[in-house]
Design a protein around this motif. Sequence first.
Motif, PDB file in Angstrom:
ATOM      1  N   VAL A 168       0.851  -1.193   0.000  1.00  0.00           N
ATOM      2  CA  VAL A 168       0.000   0.000   0.000  1.00  0.00           C
ATOM      3  C   VAL A 168       0.884   1.240   0.000  1.00  0.00           C
ATOM      4  CG1 VAL A 168      -1.996  -1.056   1.095  1.00  0.00           C
ATOM      5  CG2 VAL A 168      -0.201  -0.110   2.534  1.00  0.00           C
ATOM      6  N   PHE A 169       0.476   2.255  -0.773  1.00  0.00           N
ATOM      7  CA  PHE A 169       1.229   3.504  -0.835  1.00  0.00           C
ATOM      8  C   PHE A 169       0.960   4.358   0.395  1.00  0.00           C
ATOM      9  CE2 PHE A 169       0.998   2.540  -5.424  1.00  0.00           C
ATOM     10  CZ  PHE A 169       2.321   2.778  -5.799  1.00  0.00           C
ATOM     11  N   SER A 170       1.990   5.048   0.859  1.00  0.00           N
ATOM     12  CA  SER A 170       1.785   6.087   1.861  1.00  0.00           C
ATOM     13  C   SER A 170       1.012   7.227   1.204  1.00  0.00           C
ATOM     14  CB  SER A 170       3.132   6.591   2.395  1.00  0.00           C
ATOM     15  OG  SER A 170       3.918   7.138   1.343  1.00  0.00           O
ATOM     16  N   PRO A 171       0.336   8.073   1.990  1.00  0.00           N
ATOM     17  CA  PRO A 171      -0.479   9.147   1.388  1.00  0.00           C
ATOM     18  C   PRO A 171       0.300  10.076   0.461  1.00  0.00           C
ATOM     19  CG  PRO A 171      -1.077   8.853   3.685  1.00  0.00           C
ATOM     20  CD  PRO A 171       0.122   7.989   3.450  1.00  0.00           C
ATOM     21  N   ASP A 172       1.604  10.231   0.695  1.00  0.00           N
ATOM     22  CA  ASP A 172       2.403  11.086  -0.177  1.00  0.00           C
ATOM     23  C   ASP A 172       3.042  10.321  -1.325  1.00  0.00           C
ATOM     24  OD1 ASP A 172       4.423   9.694   1.103  1.00  0.00           O
ATOM     25  OD2 ASP A 172       5.298  11.439   2.100  1.00  0.00           O
ATOM     26  N   GLY A 173       2.823   9.015  -1.388  1.00  0.00           N
ATOM     27  CA  GLY A 173       3.350   8.211  -2.486  1.00  0.00           C
ATOM     28  C   GLY A 173       4.827   7.909  -2.420  1.00  0.00           C
ATOM     29  N   LYS A 174       5.504   8.304  -1.348  1.00  0.00           N
ATOM     30  CA  LYS A 174       6.954   8.106  -1.264  1.00  0.00           C
ATOM     31  C   LYS A 174       7.341   6.725  -0.750  1.00  0.00           C
ATOM     32  CE  LYS A 174       8.073  13.007  -0.635  1.00  0.00           C
ATOM     33  NZ  LYS A 174       8.702  14.020   0.243  1.00  0.00           N
ATOM     34  N   TRP A 175       6.416   6.044  -0.089  1.00  0.00           N
ATOM     35  CA  TRP A 175       6.728   4.740   0.505  1.00  0.00           C
ATOM     36  C   TRP A 175       5.633   3.746   0.148  1.00  0.00           C
ATOM     37  CZ3 TRP A 175      11.255   4.193   3.319  1.00  0.00           C
ATOM     38  CH2 TRP A 175      11.881   5.374   3.721  1.00  0.00           C
ATOM     39  N   ILE A 176       6.005   2.476   0.147  1.00  0.00           N
ATOM     40  CA  ILE A 176       4.992   1.432   0.216  1.00  0.00           C
ATOM     41  C   ILE A 176       5.258   0.625   1.478  1.00  0.00           C
ATOM     42  CG2 ILE A 176       4.467   1.208  -2.238  1.00  0.00           C
ATOM     43  CD1 ILE A 176       6.315  -1.281  -2.266  1.00  0.00           C
ATOM     44  N   ALA A 177       4.160   0.237   2.150  1.00  0.00           N
ATOM     45  CA  ALA A 177       4.238  -0.716   3.247  1.00  0.00           C
ATOM     46  C   ALA A 177       3.723  -2.048   2.713  1.00  0.00           C
ATOM     47  CB  ALA A 177       3.402  -0.252   4.437  1.00  0.00           C
ATOM     48  N   PHE A 178       4.343  -3.138   3.120  1.00  0.00           N
ATOM     49  CA  PHE A 178       3.904  -4.444   2.654  1.00  0.00           C
ATOM     50  C   PHE A 178       4.277  -5.501   3.676  1.00  0.00           C
ATOM     51  CE2 PHE A 178       8.252  -3.913   1.152  1.00  0.00           C
ATOM     52  CZ  PHE A 178       8.834  -5.153   1.313  1.00  0.00           C
ATOM     53  N   MET A 179       3.775  -6.713   3.490  1.00  0.00           N
ATOM     54  CA  MET A 179       4.068  -7.823   4.374  1.00  0.00           C
ATOM     55  C   MET A 179       4.911  -8.856   3.634  1.00  0.00           C
ATOM     56  SD  MET A 179       0.239  -9.508   4.387  1.00  0.00           S
ATOM     57  CE  MET A 179       0.635 -11.217   4.760  1.00  0.00           C
ATOM     58  N   GLY A 180       5.730  -9.584   4.380  1.00  0.00           N
ATOM     59  CA  GLY A 180       6.558 -10.627   3.797  1.00  0.00           C
ATOM     60  C   GLY A 180       7.208 -11.434   4.905  1.00  0.00           C
ATOM     61  N   ILE A 181       7.857 -12.519   4.539  1.00  0.00           N
ATOM     62  CA  ILE A 181       8.416 -13.439   5.524  1.00  0.00           C
ATOM     63  C   ILE A 181       9.925 -13.284   5.644  1.00  0.00           C
ATOM     64  CG2 ILE A 181       8.725 -15.878   6.144  1.00  0.00           C
ATOM     65  CD1 ILE A 181       6.179 -16.495   4.594  1.00  0.00           C
ATOM     66  N   THR A 182      10.385 -13.061   6.871  1.00  0.00           N
ATOM     67  CA  THR A 182      11.800 -13.170   7.224  1.00  0.00           C
ATOM     68  C   THR A 182      11.884 -13.836   8.585  1.00  0.00           C
ATOM     69  OG1 THR A 182      11.770 -10.952   8.225  1.00  0.00           O
ATOM     70  CG2 THR A 182      12.582 -11.118   5.959  1.00  0.00           C
ATOM     71  N   ASN A 183      12.963 -14.581   8.812  1.00  0.00           N
ATOM     72  CA  ASN A 183      13.157 -15.275  10.082  1.00  0.00           C
ATOM     73  C   ASN A 183      11.935 -16.119  10.464  1.00  0.00           C
ATOM     74  OD1 ASN A 183      15.744 -14.080  10.510  1.00  0.00           O
ATOM     75  ND2 ASN A 183      14.727 -12.212  11.176  1.00  0.00           N
ATOM     76  N   ASN A 184      11.348 -16.752   9.434  1.00  0.00           N
ATOM     77  CA  ASN A 184      10.193 -17.644   9.622  1.00  0.00           C
ATOM     78  C   ASN A 184       8.970 -16.942  10.185  1.00  0.00           C
ATOM     79  OD1 ASN A 184      11.612 -20.034   8.753  1.00  0.00           O
ATOM     80  ND2 ASN A 184      12.679 -19.988  10.718  1.00  0.00           N
ATOM     81  N   ALA A 185       8.896 -15.628  10.041  1.00  0.00           N
ATOM     82  CA  ALA A 185       7.752 -14.871  10.557  1.00  0.00           C
ATOM     83  C   ALA A 185       7.309 -13.861   9.513  1.00  0.00           C
ATOM     84  CB  ALA A 185       8.118 -14.149  11.852  1.00  0.00           C
ATOM     85  N   TRP A 186       5.994 -13.587   9.494  1.00  0.00           N
ATOM     86  CA  TRP A 186       5.485 -12.500   8.668  1.00  0.00           C
ATOM     87  C   TRP A 186       5.800 -11.180   9.346  1.00  0.00           C
ATOM     88  CZ3 TRP A 186       3.617 -12.816   3.836  1.00  0.00           C
ATOM     89  CH2 TRP A 186       3.174 -14.062   3.370  1.00  0.00           C
ATOM     90  N   ASN A 187       6.389 -10.263   8.588  1.00  0.00           N
ATOM     91  CA  ASN A 187       6.728  -8.944   9.098  1.00  0.00           C
ATOM     92  C   ASN A 187       6.179  -7.864   8.181  1.00  0.00           C
ATOM     93  OD1 ASN A 187       8.564  -8.978  11.581  1.00  0.00           O
ATOM     94  ND2 ASN A 187       9.531 -10.546  10.309  1.00  0.00           N
ATOM     95  N   VAL A 188       6.103  -6.639   8.700  1.00  0.00           N
ATOM     96  CA  VAL A 188       5.686  -5.472   7.922  1.00  0.00           C
ATOM     97  C   VAL A 188       6.929  -4.659   7.577  1.00  0.00           C
ATOM     98  CG1 VAL A 188       4.451  -3.271   7.997  1.00  0.00           C
ATOM     99  CG2 VAL A 188       3.358  -5.354   8.861  1.00  0.00           C
TER     100      VAL A 188
END
Length: 472
Positions: free
Chosen positions: A89-109
Amino acid sequence: MRIRSLSLGLIAGATLALLSAPSHANCVANPPTQSNTTFPASLTGKLAYHSYVSYGDGTSQIFIYDFAARTLTQVSKSTWGIQDPMNAVFSPDGKWIAFMGITNNAWNVFFWQVGSSNMPINLTNSTGQTRNEDPKFSADGKSLLFKQNGDVMQAALSYTSSGPVFTSLANLTRTAPSLEDSMPFPTPDGTAMYYAQGTGSGMGLYKQTMGSTTRVAFDAPAGLATYYPIVRADGTVFYARWLDATSQADQIYTKVNPSDAPNQLSLNDCNSNNSDPSPVNGTNYVFFSSTSAGGYQLYLGDASTGQRWSLSQFGVNSDTTKAKLGSNYYAGGPATAAPSVTLLSQGKPASASSSYSASLGPAYAFDGNTTNTRWDSIEGFAGTQWLMVDLGSTRTITGVDLYWDAGAKVYYIQTSNDGVNWTNIYSTSSGVSWGHTSLANLKGSGRYVRMYGTQRATQWGYSLDEMQVWGY
């Protein structure tokens, strides 16, 4: 049917009367796709989405299509070391995206700076079986809602010199593990949020007031899974719900108030799954995923007329072996990447108003060692003292980190182009006695940067293990 069992790891994928929509529409069997030449030219922003063969198979990747530049880019990379990045998802200013994914066997943001070569920043840093999922920004970009182990969390965001950080974290629902909450989305004014509760056919939508546990059922029909709320800027909630308990086919609906009857949009194909709506603020357009052509493909629909366009003309649907889901549209046009922030001060020439000894001189505050070397001013009646670094040329200053061994109660961060005339870019009268102080979001420029202390916070002189100046 798209699998939505939260216990197995749910993934993601309304109007004031829809700008001009009929109050109760219906799905259409095999709705026609509009000509490519009629695709709305007013859409010049960016669309993020993910694609995979099967959920959890390691093939998920994040893409961004730029309608202005007409470019399709896979932004996730193997060098990130993140398995199955999705739901960007884009930040309101479009400069960042936040997303989920797996590292260290855990879902992280994670956060990633759009258009940059920087690595994503792990905001949750979980390990093991912890699940951090479904990130969504507040309208002002100052907080992030997400699911953590079956509860909805709200994190306050600060954009520091080294990137975004969570400055606080609050559990908003506190129902896990007996009830599972997911897919949160805040109202435009930030006073409430919508989220899904439950699993399978028992999943319904609820609206909860922020700062309390007061909630009402928004749409929770018995035996029909209802989920994935996305709120348009005018307060219209777009969401997915089963057409019926037998087919369990996803359909997109809208509502504004809990008491409103659900409005099934005519852009839905009655014979397919239609899900993951992403409305375009200020219009009746909504991006969504549909299985009309087989697997999940991306479409644009008009929530008022029911017209729908395939995104195949843009190459988005070219790989028919993969499902395309979790679309999110940023309407602000082409967003250029912000200049990369770096550490400017380490190893640069330094000076000070005084030093306790040669072994505690100013250079030791810029040697990269935050624990074992330091600068000390004279002790006793130290009064006003300063520590300065010469960056070599005029630079833009965005942040300063101070590792205090003995702090200043009253001090300033100042910049100068000539080392004579100074401008304050930060000041405080409540400085700490010791420890790390991170000064983010500073706005200044200059060749010289100094800490200018006027009142000590301890009985000692001023002492800094390290002073780091960030910028570009």
